[in-house]
Scaffold this motif. Sequence first.
Motif, short mmCIF file in Angstrom:
data_model
loop_
_atom_site.label_atom_id
_atom_site.label_comp_id
_atom_site.label_asym_id
_atom_site.label_seq_id
_atom_site.Cartn_x
_atom_site.Cartn_y
_atom_site.Cartn_z
N UNK A 94 -1.17 5.01 -9.97
CA UNK A 94 -1.12 6.41 -10.41
C UNK A 94 -0.37 7.31 -9.44
N UNK A 95 -0.25 6.87 -8.20
CA UNK A 95 0.35 7.74 -7.18
C UNK A 95 1.76 7.35 -6.76
N UNK A 96 2.23 6.19 -7.18
CA UNK A 96 3.55 5.72 -6.76
C UNK A 96 4.55 5.91 -7.89
N UNK A 97 5.47 6.86 -7.76
CA UNK A 97 6.43 7.10 -8.84
C UNK A 97 7.45 5.97 -8.95
N UNK A 98 7.68 5.52 -10.17
CA UNK A 98 8.71 4.51 -10.39
C UNK A 98 8.31 3.11 -9.99
N UNK A 99 7.01 2.81 -9.95
CA UNK A 99 6.55 1.48 -9.56
C UNK A 99 6.85 0.49 -10.69
N UNK A 100 7.72 -0.48 -10.42
CA UNK A 100 8.18 -1.41 -11.45
C UNK A 100 7.32 -2.66 -11.55
N UNK A 101 6.80 -3.12 -10.40
CA UNK A 101 6.13 -4.43 -10.42
C UNK A 101 5.19 -4.54 -9.24
N UNK A 102 4.05 -5.18 -9.47
CA UNK A 102 3.15 -5.54 -8.37
C UNK A 102 2.98 -7.06 -8.39
N UNK A 103 2.92 -7.63 -7.22
CA UNK A 103 2.69 -9.07 -7.06
C UNK A 103 1.33 -9.24 -6.40
#
Length: 237
Positions: free
Chosen positions: A202-211
């Motif tokens: 919710x706080x990271x703009x433009x987050x494309x992917x998490x591993x």
Amino acid sequence: MTKLSVNINKIATLRNARGGNVPDLLKVATDIQKFGGEGITIHPRPDERHIRYQDARDLKSIVYTEYNIEGNPQHNFVDLVLECKPDQVTLVPDAIGAITSSAGWDTIQYQDYLSEMIQEFQRNGIRTSIFVDPVLEMIEGAKKTGTDRIELYTESFAHQYSLGNEKGITPYVEAAVLANELGLGINAGHDLSLDNIQFFKQNIPGLLEVSIGHALISEALYLGLDNVVNMYLRKLK
């Protein structure tokens, strides 16, 4: 939309602890995708203590979502990635024998080295990402390497969040804002879990992917793999 890529190193660790092929790494990768996982990540290390190099080759025909191979771009690793041609390679400066990754690249000191590696992978049609700390100078340095994306090393955020300090996300927000301005894609990983992933997203703009690997597999021991994958997907969307 933020994609969930599941790191299956811990499945390989469990298999190797007993020998044989239980649990079956390829079946787990297939099931994770069937359950809704949007990518599979592996991090082979030189000693092959969890993911083996042959696993990387075998997974190529199994992964139909997004295939991400992480590691330090030393000779054998580079050859493996060029052979497998995953969708993405994530370059991580882990030392031989390291238990887990513990820092991002110094993108200023290693700019020439990273640029050379990145160009080689990109020439072969492989998207590149480099592991970085949430330090503005390192984000600027990453841009100069020519990488497509960065992966924010989130251990510090996760630790601070577990202590109740939500302000621990501030440097990550600042790093993400700068990365967006520079045209860098943003991935993230390390110690992200069901407890902290929604706040981070919710706080990271433009987050494309998490591993996510260690936490997800550990949570699945209690909650079930299908259930946990979908719990992450709900929190990310």
